[in-house]
Motif scaffolding. Structure first.
Motif, PDB file in Angstrom:
ATOM      1  N   ALA A 160     -10.970  33.794 103.918  1.00 50.40           N
ATOM      2  CA  ALA A 160     -10.764  32.850 102.814  1.00 50.40           C
ATOM      3  C   ALA A 160      -9.448  33.126 102.092  1.00 50.40           C
ATOM      4  CB  ALA A 160     -11.927  32.948 101.830  1.00 50.40           C
ATOM      5  N   VAL A 161      -8.679  32.062 101.876  1.00 52.60           N
ATOM      6  CA  VAL A 161      -7.458  32.149 101.078  1.00 52.60           C
ATOM      7  C   VAL A 161      -7.556  31.142  99.935  1.00 52.60           C
ATOM      8  CG1 VAL A 161      -6.027  32.914 103.009  1.00 52.60           C
ATOM      9  CG2 VAL A 161      -6.226  30.481 102.529  1.00 52.60           C
ATOM     10  N   VAL A 162      -6.788  31.375  98.898  1.00 53.29           N
ATOM     11  CA  VAL A 162      -6.817  30.510  97.716  1.00 53.29           C
ATOM     12  C   VAL A 162      -5.712  29.474  97.843  1.00 53.29           C
ATOM     13  CG1 VAL A 162      -6.694  30.404  95.208  1.00 53.29           C
ATOM     14  CG2 VAL A 162      -7.676  32.420  96.330  1.00 53.29           C
ATOM     15  N   ILE A 163      -6.121  28.218  98.026  1.00 53.42           N
ATOM     16  CA  ILE A 163      -5.172  27.121  98.231  1.00 53.42           C
ATOM     17  C   ILE A 163      -5.115  26.248  96.988  1.00 53.42           C
ATOM     18  CG2 ILE A 163      -4.650  25.086  99.649  1.00 53.42           C
ATOM     19  CD1 ILE A 163      -6.035  26.480 101.973  1.00 53.42           C
ATOM     20  N   GLN A 164      -3.919  25.855  96.638  1.00 54.98           N
ATOM     21  CA  GLN A 164      -3.685  25.024  95.458  1.00 54.98           C
ATOM     22  C   GLN A 164      -4.584  23.787  95.475  1.00 54.98           C
ATOM     23  OE1 GLN A 164      -2.811  24.722  92.273  1.00 54.98           O
ATOM     24  NE2 GLN A 164      -0.667  25.210  92.654  1.00 54.98           N
ATOM     25  N   GLY A 165      -5.161  23.460  94.305  1.00 59.96           N
ATOM     26  CA  GLY A 165      -5.952  22.241  94.187  1.00 59.96           C
ATOM     27  C   GLY A 165      -7.404  22.383  94.576  1.00 59.96           C
ATOM     28  N   THR A 166      -7.852  23.598  94.904  1.00 61.51           N
ATOM     29  CA  THR A 166      -9.239  23.816  95.290  1.00 61.51           C
ATOM     30  C   THR A 166     -10.022  24.456  94.148  1.00 61.51           C
ATOM     31  OG1 THR A 166      -8.792  26.025  96.185  1.00 61.51           O
ATOM     32  CG2 THR A 166      -8.518  24.141  97.682  1.00 61.51           C
ATOM     33  N   VAL A 167     -11.349  24.463  94.293  1.00 63.22           N
ATOM     34  CA  VAL A 167     -12.198  25.122  93.303  1.00 63.22           C
ATOM     35  C   VAL A 167     -11.883  26.611  93.250  1.00 63.22           C
ATOM     36  CG1 VAL A 167     -14.569  25.718  92.698  1.00 63.22           C
ATOM     37  CG2 VAL A 167     -14.040  23.426  93.544  1.00 63.22           C
ATOM     38  N   LEU A 168     -11.628  27.211  94.438  1.00 59.18           N
ATOM     39  CA  LEU A 168     -11.284  28.632  94.465  1.00 59.18           C
ATOM     40  C   LEU A 168     -10.027  28.916  93.649  1.00 59.18           C
ATOM     41  CD1 LEU A 168     -11.885  30.189  98.010  1.00 59.18           C
ATOM     42  CD2 LEU A 168     -13.168  30.532  95.894  1.00 59.18           C
ATOM     43  N   ALA A 169      -9.092  27.976  93.654  1.00 62.04           N
ATOM     44  CA  ALA A 169      -7.870  28.159  92.877  1.00 62.04           C
ATOM     45  C   ALA A 169      -8.194  28.239  91.389  1.00 62.04           C
ATOM     46  CB  ALA A 169      -6.893  27.023  93.155  1.00 62.04           C
ATOM     47  N   THR A 170      -9.095  27.383  90.940  1.00 65.29           N
ATOM     48  CA  THR A 170      -9.514  27.415  89.529  1.00 65.29           C
ATOM     49  C   THR A 170     -10.201  28.734  89.205  1.00 65.29           C
ATOM     50  OG1 THR A 170      -9.793  25.007  89.507  1.00 65.29           O
ATOM     51  CG2 THR A 170     -10.923  26.265  87.783  1.00 65.29           C
ATOM     52  N   TRP A 171     -11.116  29.141  90.067  1.00 68.93           N
ATOM     53  CA  TRP A 171     -11.842  30.398  89.847  1.00 68.93           C
ATOM     54  C   TRP A 171     -10.896  31.596  89.877  1.00 68.93           C
ATOM     55  CZ3 TRP A 171     -16.725  29.697  93.448  1.00 68.93           C
ATOM     56  CH2 TRP A 171     -17.513  28.674  92.930  1.00 68.93           C
ATOM     57  N   TYR A 172      -9.922  31.549  90.756  1.00 68.55           N
ATOM     58  CA  TYR A 172      -8.946  32.641  90.854  1.00 68.55           C
ATOM     59  C   TYR A 172      -8.147  32.755  89.553  1.00 68.55           C
ATOM     60  CZ  TYR A 172      -4.698  35.098  92.294  1.00 68.55           C
ATOM     61  OH  TYR A 172      -3.629  35.958  92.374  1.00 68.55           O
ATOM     62  N   ARG A 173      -7.695  31.612  89.034  1.00 70.88           N
ATOM     63  CA  ARG A 173      -6.923  31.620  87.789  1.00 70.88           C
ATOM     64  C   ARG A 173      -7.763  32.099  86.616  1.00 70.88           C
ATOM     65  NH1 ARG A 173      -4.810  26.494  89.876  1.00 70.88           N
ATOM     66  NH2 ARG A 173      -2.613  26.762  90.459  1.00 70.88           N
ATOM     67  N   GLU A 174      -9.065  31.805  86.657  1.00 65.45           N
ATOM     68  CA  GLU A 174      -9.957  32.194  85.563  1.00 65.45           C
ATOM     69  C   GLU A 174     -10.477  33.632  85.715  1.00 65.45           C
ATOM     70  OE1 GLU A 174     -11.785  27.690  84.726  1.00 65.45           O
ATOM     71  OE2 GLU A 174     -12.989  29.240  85.728  1.00 65.45           O
ATOM     72  N   GLY A 175     -10.102  34.279  86.813  1.00 63.59           N
ATOM     73  CA  GLY A 175     -10.564  35.642  87.049  1.00 63.59           C
ATOM     74  C   GLY A 175     -11.978  35.738  87.573  1.00 63.59           C
ATOM     75  N   ARG A 176     -12.519  34.615  88.053  1.00 63.48           N
ATOM     76  CA  ARG A 176     -13.899  34.587  88.553  1.00 63.48           C
ATOM     77  C   ARG A 176     -13.975  34.866  90.054  1.00 63.48           C
ATOM     78  NH1 ARG A 176     -15.785  28.790  86.911  1.00 63.48           N
ATOM     79  NH2 ARG A 176     -17.690  29.475  87.992  1.00 63.48           N
ATOM     80  N   TYR A 177     -12.828  34.916  90.707  1.00 65.66           N
ATOM     81  CA  TYR A 177     -12.828  35.146  92.165  1.00 65.66           C
ATOM     82  C   TYR A 177     -11.637  36.014  92.546  1.00 65.66           C
ATOM     83  CZ  TYR A 177     -12.103  34.364  97.147  1.00 65.66           C
ATOM     84  OH  TYR A 177     -11.900  34.551  98.480  1.00 65.66           O
TER      85      TYR A 177
END
Length: 306
Positions: A160-177
């Motif tokens: 899994a990688v964090v790609i712009q515009g995905t839910v994972l991107a939001t979680w990554y920025r929020e420190g949740r992932y």
């Protein structure tokens, strides 16, 4: 995609100087849940391939889809159009990981779909994704065991990688992932490949495709993406196999020549010669050169001092 677009892609492939008719050539429909499309659309797309299959240019079709988009009626439909291989985007066989990742299907959906596809004589592919939310090394090892139990014909592994515009991107920025580091992903995939190989299950893809869109600045925010990820994994596998030959005797402070099977020299050298640096660290010696030795069996090397 429309029928005329399918034909255009196929014609482009046929025009390539690298194309030759082969028993291994397949037409592939990737990038979506193929079997969840409306039946008329599925028929239109598959019918567009018929002239190329009937002409012997390709021997079959493979599609990727979700585990919960497989049922007896859809299997009968696609089998009639020479679909021979179905790859299931399982991603994990842990229900908590699937729930946290918003996959919308269960591990049992994957088991049931795999059982049906095998029963109907489709070739079965399984796609898995280490490093999803809720995943861990132990949890992923359980996924590997579950996949082995399904006896697929092939596996693809996409960390899994964090790609712009995905839910994972939001979680990554929020420190949740927190995604896997590159080293963690390489090590996890190396161990996974060894387990699958021991069961006779080929891993046909490691890491996301090196597409132009992924290389755009800011597209990948974090995670173990690398332009040569598969090569990194294969090199690590190779290192575990040659390690005993490196430590057969002491080379500290000397200059050495490494002999290796010709086809394995790229694995020995590694990405940008990092394999050479690894060898030098292991034996505390300097590698003067690497020579091809056709007499050596796979996984073997020779070390000679100068």
């Amino acid at each position: 995609m429309k029928a005329h677009e399918v034909k255009a892609v196929i014609e482009q492939a046929l025009a390539s100087p690298r194309f030759t008719p082969s028993a291994e050539n397949e037409i592939a429909f990737y990038g979506g849940t193929f079997t969840s499309l409306p039946v008329p659309v599925i028929q239109e797309l598959l019918e567009a391939t018929s002239p190329y299959l009937d002409g012997g240019l390709f021997t079959g079709i493979r599609v990727s889809t979700r585990p919960d988009a497989i049922n007896p009626s859809i299997c009968r439909l696609i089998a009639g159009y020479k679909v021979k291989t179905v790859e299931l985007g399982a991603q994990s066989m842990n229900n908590d990981v699937l729930r946290l990742s918003g996959r919308g299907h269960s591990a049992d959906d994957t088991f049931q779909a795999a059982r049906l596809l095998k029963k109907l004589n489709f070739k079965l592919g399984i796609q898995i994704m280490p490093g999803l939310p809720g995943d861990s090394k132990n949890v992923f090892n359980e996924t590997i065991s579950a996949v082995i139990a399904m006896h697929p014909d092939m596996v693809r592994i996409y960390p899994a990688v964090v790609i712009q515009g995905t839910v994972l991107a939001t979680w990554y920025r929020e420190g949740r992932y927190t995604p896997l580091s590159l080293q963690e992903a390489v090590e996890r995939c190396q161990e996974t490949c060894v387990r699958f190989e021991a069961e006779g299950i080929p891993v046909i893809r490691l890491g996301l495709m090196n597409s132009p869109s992924l290389r755009e600045p800011g597209q990948i925010l974090a995670g173990p993406w690398h332009e040569a990820f598969g090569h990194l994994v294969k090199c690590m596998i190779h290192r575990t196999r040659i390690a005993p030959w490196l430590h057969a005797q002491t080379w500290k402070g000397r200059r050495v020549v490494i002999g290796a099977p010709p086809r394995e020299i790229p694995l020995l050298r590694g990405y940008k010669n990092e394999g050479i640096r690894w060898i030098e660290e292991q034996i505390e010696a300097s590698v003067a050169k690497i020579v091809a030795d056709k007499r050596l069996p796979p996984g073997h090397i020779t070390v000679e001092g100068l």
